[in-house]
Write a protein that holds these residues in place. Structure first.
Motif, mmCIF file in Angstrom:
data_model
loop_
_atom_site.group_PDB
_atom_site.id
_atom_site.type_symbol
_atom_site.label_atom_id
_atom_site.label_comp_id
_atom_site.label_asym_id
_atom_site.label_seq_id
_atom_site.Cartn_x
_atom_site.Cartn_y
_atom_site.Cartn_z
ATOM 1 N N ASP A 35 -1.647 2.644 1.063
ATOM 2 C CA ASP A 35 -1.004 3.946 1.240
ATOM 3 C C ASP A 35 -1.645 4.758 2.360
ATOM 4 O O ASP A 35 -0.955 5.507 3.079
ATOM 5 N N LEU A 36 -2.963 4.624 2.497
ATOM 6 C CA LEU A 36 -3.689 5.426 3.481
ATOM 7 C C LEU A 36 -3.852 4.729 4.825
ATOM 8 O O LEU A 36 -4.306 5.335 5.798
ATOM 9 N N GLY A 37 -3.496 3.442 4.879
ATOM 10 C CA GLY A 37 -3.570 2.709 6.134
ATOM 11 C C GLY A 37 -4.964 2.260 6.521
ATOM 12 O O GLY A 37 -5.288 2.167 7.716
ATOM 13 N N PHE A 38 -5.805 1.973 5.514
ATOM 14 C CA PHE A 38 -7.153 1.497 5.760
ATOM 15 C C PHE A 38 -7.369 0.192 5.009
ATOM 16 O O PHE A 38 -6.648 -0.125 4.058
ATOM 17 N N SER A 39 -8.394 -0.558 5.416
ATOM 18 C CA SER A 39 -8.765 -1.753 4.666
ATOM 19 C C SER A 39 -9.518 -1.348 3.404
ATOM 20 O O SER A 39 -10.073 -0.239 3.315
ATOM 21 N N GLU A 40 -9.552 -2.236 2.416
ATOM 22 C CA GLU A 40 -10.321 -1.942 1.197
ATOM 23 C C GLU A 40 -11.793 -1.750 1.526
ATOM 24 O O GLU A 40 -12.475 -0.909 0.921
ATOM 25 N N ARG A 41 -12.291 -2.495 2.488
ATOM 26 C CA ARG A 41 -13.696 -2.360 2.871
ATOM 27 C C ARG A 41 -13.967 -0.961 3.427
ATOM 28 O O ARG A 41 -14.989 -0.335 3.096
ATOM 29 N N GLN A 42 -13.049 -0.453 4.260
ATOM 30 C CA GLN A 42 -13.217 0.898 4.787
ATOM 31 C C GLN A 42 -13.155 1.944 3.677
ATOM 32 O O GLN A 42 -13.924 2.911 3.680
ATOM 33 N N ILE A 43 -12.240 1.731 2.735
ATOM 34 C CA ILE A 43 -12.134 2.665 1.607
ATOM 35 C C ILE A 43 -13.441 2.700 0.831
ATOM 36 O O ILE A 43 -13.939 3.777 0.464
ATOM 37 N N ARG A 44 -14.004 1.540 0.557
ATOM 38 C CA ARG A 44 -15.260 1.486 -0.202
ATOM 39 C C ARG A 44 -16.384 2.187 0.553
ATOM 40 O O ARG A 44 -17.152 2.965 -0.027
ATOM 41 N N ARG A 45 -16.500 1.909 1.854
ATOM 42 C CA ARG A 45 -17.593 2.494 2.630
ATOM 43 C C ARG A 45 -17.455 4.007 2.713
ATOM 44 O O ARG A 45 -18.423 4.743 2.499
#
Length: 236
Positions: A163-173
């Protein structure tokens, strides 16, 4: 002491807008109190900075991942400022993860600047002024934070990333950078806080379970005990 009426006279009032602050709060146990009181502090995604009259010091609290009971003695008085979720790190100049589940003297982070607050005539007012001033000169907040909270409150990490247009890794970081813990923990805290809000309005627990997104009432009960340290009924 759980389940007693709170005798501390805890009060909140709005904080100045634009500084990333949620509220200013005060709490005090009267000197005439018959005994100490244990204040139940539970995870809410926030970081607080507060002055303790007993210690004569300012502390940074949170972000918490579980219940943190606070002992108040007769005559204790506190004045605190609460940051909105995800906004504290840029103002305090410390990663929230560095103070996770801890109560750290502000002087450990700000040195002499914190000590001047503690020795001012009105530490609560001085603390607010210092935080507002630092917020004005701090880097802007991560623009992802505003969308991250509703996205994680209603869906999985994978869905939030899409939904936000980011990778899961970016979301976690970036969740770790902003909140001091990962997206799964943030989801648990958001869901827990929603359950508390619903329960406090008198919503039946079966409806709380569904509305807050728990699998069943056993799941609700387990999570509330893990994060709050007590059954849901004690929070009403």
């Amino acid at each position: 002491m759980q389940g007693r009426v709170n005798p501390t006279g805890y009060r909140e009032r709005p904080a100045p807008r634009g500084a990333g602050l949620a509220c200013v709060w005060t709490s005090a146990l009267p000197r005439a109190a018959a005994e100490p009181f244990v204040q139940r502090v539970v995870p809410d995604g926030c970081v607080d900075v507060y002055w303790s009259e007993r210690d004569g010091r300012v502390f940074v609290a949170g972000p918490d991942t579980g219940p943190m009971p606070a002992l108040l003695l007769p005559g204790d008085r506190f004045v605190g400022v609460r940051f909105r979720p995800g906004t504290a790190g840029r103002v305090l100049t410390v990663p929230p993860a560095a103070v996770r589940d801890a109560r750290v003297p502000l002087s450990d982070l700000w040195g002499a600047d914190a000590e001047r607050l503690e020795h001012s005539g009105d530490p609560g007012r001085a603390l607010m002024a210092a935080l507002v001033a630092r917020a004005a000169s701090a880097p802007p907040p991560d623009p992802l934070v505003a969308g991250l909270i509703p996205a994680l409150a209603t869906g999985s990490v994978a869905r939030a990333a899409d939904d936000l247009g980011f990778s899961e890794r970016q979301i976690r970081r970036r969740t770790m950078d902003a909140f001091g813990y990962g997206p799964k923990t943030l989801q648990r805290v958001l869901r827990f806080q929603k359950a508390l809000r619903l329960a406090r309005t008198g919503t039946p627990f079966a409806d709380v379970t569904q509305a807050a997104g728990y699998a069943d009432q056993t799941h609700l009960a387990h999570e509330v005990r893990e994060l709050g340290g007590a059954p849901l009924g004690t929070f009403r």
